[in-house]
Design a protein around this motif. Structure first.
Motif, short mmCIF file in Angstrom:
data_model
loop_
_atom_site.label_atom_id
_atom_site.label_comp_id
_atom_site.label_asym_id
_atom_site.label_seq_id
_atom_site.Cartn_x
_atom_site.Cartn_y
_atom_site.Cartn_z
N UNK A 25 0.84 -1.21 0.00
CA UNK A 25 0.00 0.00 0.00
C UNK A 25 0.87 1.26 0.00
N UNK A 26 1.95 1.25 0.80
CA UNK A 26 2.86 2.40 0.80
C UNK A 26 3.57 2.55 -0.54
N UNK A 27 3.93 1.41 -1.14
CA UNK A 27 4.58 1.40 -2.46
C UNK A 27 3.66 2.04 -3.50
N UNK A 28 2.40 1.64 -3.49
CA UNK A 28 1.43 2.16 -4.45
C UNK A 28 1.27 3.67 -4.30
N UNK A 29 1.11 4.15 -3.07
CA UNK A 29 0.94 5.58 -2.83
C UNK A 29 2.17 6.36 -3.29
N UNK A 68 14.64 5.24 -6.13
CA UNK A 68 14.57 3.78 -6.06
C UNK A 68 14.81 3.25 -4.65
N UNK A 69 15.79 3.80 -3.94
CA UNK A 69 16.06 3.27 -2.60
C UNK A 69 14.96 3.66 -1.61
N UNK A 70 14.14 4.65 -1.96
CA UNK A 70 13.02 5.04 -1.09
C UNK A 70 11.77 4.19 -1.33
N UNK A 71 11.78 3.34 -2.36
CA UNK A 71 10.63 2.47 -2.61
C UNK A 71 10.45 1.53 -1.42
N UNK A 72 9.24 1.44 -0.87
CA UNK A 72 9.02 0.53 0.26
C UNK A 72 9.37 -0.93 -0.05
N UNK A 73 9.22 -1.34 -1.31
CA UNK A 73 9.57 -2.71 -1.70
C UNK A 73 11.04 -2.87 -2.09
N UNK A 74 11.83 -1.80 -2.04
CA UNK A 74 13.22 -1.84 -2.46
C UNK A 74 14.01 -3.01 -1.86
N UNK A 75 13.85 -3.30 -0.56
CA UNK A 75 14.63 -4.41 0.01
C UNK A 75 14.33 -5.77 -0.63
N UNK A 76 13.21 -5.86 -1.33
CA UNK A 76 12.78 -7.12 -1.92
C UNK A 76 12.86 -7.10 -3.45
N UNK A 77 13.61 -6.16 -4.00
CA UNK A 77 13.67 -5.99 -5.46
C UNK A 77 15.05 -6.26 -6.02
#
Length: 96
Positions: A25-29, A68-77
């Protein structure tokens, strides 16, 4: 500067569903705010994969890195980046 970015997401199976949903949800926003600003120009889902191709229009490599590093899913990408430039045969005047 235009950048073509492939993002492959791999959320570990042991992350609780509610936690994963909150991150998504945070990623989408975050991504939609960047799209509205014009920085994230395109996002395309890759059929059958948890991945996307995106085009960013930014001032620098450093700005892309910070986004890119601020993406909430970044640790999983897994992310791959290709800088783009306008092709001399393009008929579009609005591409940088």
């Amino acid at each position: 500067m235009l950048f073509h970015v492939r993002m492959d997401v791999n959320i570990p199976a042991d992350i609780p569903v509610d936690v994963a949903n909150e991150i998504k949800a945070r990623e989408k926003a975050y991504s939609q705010a960047l799209q509205r600003s014009g920085k994230w120009r395109h996002i395309w889902r890759l059929a059958g994969e948890y991945a996307n191709y995106s085009v960013f229009d930014l001032e620098s490599n450093a700005e892309l890195h910070e986004i890119l590093i601020a993406l909430p899913l970044f640790p999983y990408m897994k992310i791959s980046v290709t800088p783009l430039c306008r092709h001399p045969s393009s008929v579009r005047d609005d591409d940088a």
